[in-house]
Scaffold this motif. Structure first.
Motif, PDB file in Angstrom:
ATOM      1  N   SER A 191      -6.980   4.920  -6.301  1.00  0.00           N
ATOM      2  CA  SER A 191      -8.055   5.892  -6.168  1.00  0.00           C
ATOM      3  C   SER A 191      -7.435   7.226  -5.793  1.00  0.00           C
ATOM      4  O   SER A 191      -6.498   7.279  -5.002  1.00  0.00           O
ATOM      5  CB  SER A 191      -9.023   5.438  -5.063  1.00  0.00           C
ATOM      6  OG  SER A 191      -9.988   6.434  -4.816  1.00  0.00           O
ATOM      7  N   SER A 199       0.849  -1.189   0.000  1.00  0.00           N
ATOM      8  CA  SER A 199       0.000   0.000   0.000  1.00  0.00           C
ATOM      9  C   SER A 199       0.883   1.237   0.000  1.00  0.00           C
ATOM     10  O   SER A 199       1.721   1.412   0.895  1.00  0.00           O
ATOM     11  CB  SER A 199      -0.897   0.007   1.242  1.00  0.00           C
ATOM     12  OG  SER A 199      -1.763  -1.107   1.244  1.00  0.00           O
ATOM     13  N   VAL A 211      -6.347  -7.768  -4.887  1.00  0.00           N
ATOM     14  CA  VAL A 211      -6.632  -6.574  -4.102  1.00  0.00           C
ATOM     15  C   VAL A 211      -8.093  -6.204  -4.292  1.00  0.00           C
ATOM     16  O   VAL A 211      -8.549  -6.002  -5.411  1.00  0.00           O
ATOM     17  CB  VAL A 211      -5.718  -5.406  -4.538  1.00  0.00           C
ATOM     18  CG1 VAL A 211      -6.047  -4.146  -3.762  1.00  0.00           C
ATOM     19  CG2 VAL A 211      -4.256  -5.783  -4.374  1.00  0.00           C
ATOM     20  N   ALA A 212      -8.827  -6.120  -3.183  1.00  0.00           N
ATOM     21  CA  ALA A 212     -10.265  -5.833  -3.256  1.00  0.00           C
ATOM     22  C   ALA A 212     -10.554  -4.341  -3.350  1.00  0.00           C
ATOM     23  O   ALA A 212     -11.478  -3.926  -4.036  1.00  0.00           O
ATOM     24  CB  ALA A 212     -10.966  -6.420  -2.034  1.00  0.00           C
ATOM     25  N   SER A 213      -9.780  -3.516  -2.661  1.00  0.00           N
ATOM     26  CA  SER A 213     -10.080  -2.089  -2.600  1.00  0.00           C
ATOM     27  C   SER A 213      -8.790  -1.274  -2.656  1.00  0.00           C
ATOM     28  O   SER A 213      -7.771  -1.691  -2.111  1.00  0.00           O
ATOM     29  CB  SER A 213     -10.807  -1.781  -1.287  1.00  0.00           C
ATOM     30  OG  SER A 213     -10.894  -0.387  -1.068  1.00  0.00           O
ATOM     31  N   PRO A 214      -8.849  -0.096  -3.263  1.00  0.00           N
ATOM     32  CA  PRO A 214      -7.655   0.746  -3.303  1.00  0.00           C
ATOM     33  C   PRO A 214      -7.452   1.560  -2.025  1.00  0.00           C
ATOM     34  O   PRO A 214      -6.371   2.076  -1.792  1.00  0.00           O
ATOM     35  CB  PRO A 214      -7.932   1.683  -4.480  1.00  0.00           C
ATOM     36  CG  PRO A 214      -9.414   1.822  -4.488  1.00  0.00           C
ATOM     37  CD  PRO A 214      -9.936   0.462  -4.071  1.00  0.00           C
ATOM     38  N   LEU A 215      -8.480   1.673  -1.214  1.00  0.00           N
ATOM     39  CA  LEU A 215      -8.410   2.581  -0.072  1.00  0.00           C
ATOM     40  C   LEU A 215      -7.495   2.071   1.029  1.00  0.00           C
ATOM     41  O   LEU A 215      -7.531   0.904   1.403  1.00  0.00           O
ATOM     42  CB  LEU A 215      -9.805   2.852   0.480  1.00  0.00           C
ATOM     43  CG  LEU A 215     -10.752   3.532  -0.513  1.00  0.00           C
ATOM     44  CD1 LEU A 215     -12.102   3.779   0.132  1.00  0.00           C
ATOM     45  CD2 LEU A 215     -10.164   4.824  -1.043  1.00  0.00           C
ATOM     46  N   ARG A 239      -2.745   0.337  -4.180  1.00  0.00           N
ATOM     47  CA  ARG A 239      -2.501  -0.970  -3.579  1.00  0.00           C
ATOM     48  C   ARG A 239      -2.264  -1.985  -4.691  1.00  0.00           C
ATOM     49  O   ARG A 239      -2.893  -1.939  -5.742  1.00  0.00           O
ATOM     50  CB  ARG A 239      -3.688  -1.398  -2.716  1.00  0.00           C
ATOM     51  CG  ARG A 239      -3.876  -0.434  -1.542  1.00  0.00           C
ATOM     52  CD  ARG A 239      -4.917  -0.859  -0.536  1.00  0.00           C
ATOM     53  NE  ARG A 239      -4.457  -2.065   0.130  1.00  0.00           N
ATOM     54  CZ  ARG A 239      -5.199  -3.175   0.235  1.00  0.00           C
ATOM     55  NH1 ARG A 239      -6.406  -3.239  -0.261  1.00  0.00           N
ATOM     56  NH2 ARG A 239      -4.714  -4.227   0.851  1.00  0.00           N
ATOM     57  N   GLU A 281      -6.516   2.388   4.852  1.00  0.00           N
ATOM     58  CA  GLU A 281      -7.007   2.820   6.161  1.00  0.00           C
ATOM     59  C   GLU A 281      -5.864   3.435   6.962  1.00  0.00           C
ATOM     60  O   GLU A 281      -4.690   3.211   6.667  1.00  0.00           O
ATOM     61  CB  GLU A 281      -7.585   1.613   6.919  1.00  0.00           C
ATOM     62  CG  GLU A 281      -8.738   0.929   6.208  1.00  0.00           C
ATOM     63  CD  GLU A 281      -9.990   1.776   6.142  1.00  0.00           C
ATOM     64  OE1 GLU A 281     -10.231   2.575   7.084  1.00  0.00           O
ATOM     65  OE2 GLU A 281     -10.743   1.650   5.156  1.00  0.00           O
ATOM     66  N   LYS A 332      -4.939  -1.607  -7.767  1.00  0.00           N
ATOM     67  CA  LYS A 332      -6.092  -0.736  -7.532  1.00  0.00           C
ATOM     68  C   LYS A 332      -5.569   0.629  -7.097  1.00  0.00           C
ATOM     69  O   LYS A 332      -4.628   0.724  -6.311  1.00  0.00           O
ATOM     70  CB  LYS A 332      -6.994  -1.285  -6.430  1.00  0.00           C
ATOM     71  CG  LYS A 332      -7.573  -2.668  -6.685  1.00  0.00           C
ATOM     72  CD  LYS A 332      -8.712  -2.632  -7.660  1.00  0.00           C
ATOM     73  CE  LYS A 332      -9.446  -3.944  -7.793  1.00  0.00           C
ATOM     74  NZ  LYS A 332      -8.751  -5.056  -8.345  1.00  0.00           N
ATOM     75  N   HIS A 358      -4.429   6.798  -3.310  1.00  0.00           N
ATOM     76  CA  HIS A 358      -4.256   5.528  -2.616  1.00  0.00           C
ATOM     77  C   HIS A 358      -3.908   4.502  -3.687  1.00  0.00           C
ATOM     78  O   HIS A 358      -4.612   4.394  -4.692  1.00  0.00           O
ATOM     79  CB  HIS A 358      -5.564   5.100  -1.941  1.00  0.00           C
ATOM     80  CG  HIS A 358      -6.008   6.015  -0.848  1.00  0.00           C
ATOM     81  ND1 HIS A 358      -6.107   5.609   0.446  1.00  0.00           N
ATOM     82  CD2 HIS A 358      -6.377   7.320  -0.856  1.00  0.00           C
ATOM     83  CE1 HIS A 358      -6.524   6.606   1.193  1.00  0.00           C
ATOM     84  NE2 HIS A 358      -6.699   7.660   0.418  1.00  0.00           N
TER      85      HIS A 358
END
Length: 192
Positions: free
Chosen positions: A39, A7, A61-65, A56, A67, A37, A54
């Motif tokens: 964003s 990330s 990878v499910a999401s670019p965000l 990743r 945390e 991914k 962001h």
């Protein structure tokens, strides 16, 4: 076998080339076989506002965000932006930060003062910090507008994607007439 997901949070201000940096990073990792991914948020970017991406990459990878406390690397094009997004960095994460300060409008109009101890504050969160005078290096490459690619070169040296794929990503992401300049900037950053 690919390394575990990585990330990377890319932050800067409008006009510094963070969007192109994201494009190059995505291209290099995608061509290396990673699921990628990304964003970005660029709100008032055209007016020198904050820009954050962001990114990743991994096997799936499910999401670019990213945390809070989950960024492996913060790639900061401006010191205050590095400090602003420091809560995203994981414990013992890496910060690569350009030393060039760009004063936000609130500082220029006298509402706030630009902090003088930014690098010390970053060092309280991690001892893995690289402070790069990317503007000076970009000037040596031939154009101050390639600060972003200098910083990509610094980042690339730390990652498992081959240098060849990084160079291809740089070439694929910029117009032909700027390829030589950008490749030179990448090489200078890579060889720091």
């Amino acid at each position: 076998m690919k390394e575990s997901p990585i990330s990377i949070l890319i932050c800067g201000v409008g006009g510094q080339g963070t969007i192109l940096a994201r494009k190059i990073i995505c291209e290099a990792f995608f061509n290396s076989g990673y699921d990628v991914k990304a964003s970005e948020v660029h709100g008032m970017a055209q007016r020198g506002g904050s820009v954050v991406t962001h990114f990743r990459a991994g096997e799936d990878v499910a999401s670019p965000l990213i945390e809070d406390g989950q960024a492996d690397i913060i790639l900061a094009f401006e010191p205050l932006e590095a400090l602003r997004f420091l809560p995203k960095l994981k414990r013992h994460g890496q910060v690569i930060v350009n030393s060039q300060k760009i004063m936000p409008t609130s500082v220029l109009i006298g509402e706030f003062t630009y902090p003088t101890d930014i690098f010390n504050k970053i060092q309280t969160a991690t001892d893995k910090i690289k402070i790069i005078d990317a503007l000076d290096i970009a000037t040596k490459a031939g154009n101050t507008k390639v600060v972003n690619v200098v910083l990509i070169g610094v980042l690339a040296k730390m990652l498992s994607v081959s240098k060849e794929l990084w160079l291809k990503a740089v070439a694929a992401s910029v117009p032909l007439k700027y390829q030589e300049l950008n490749i030179k900037a990448f090489e200078l950053g890579y060889n720091i």
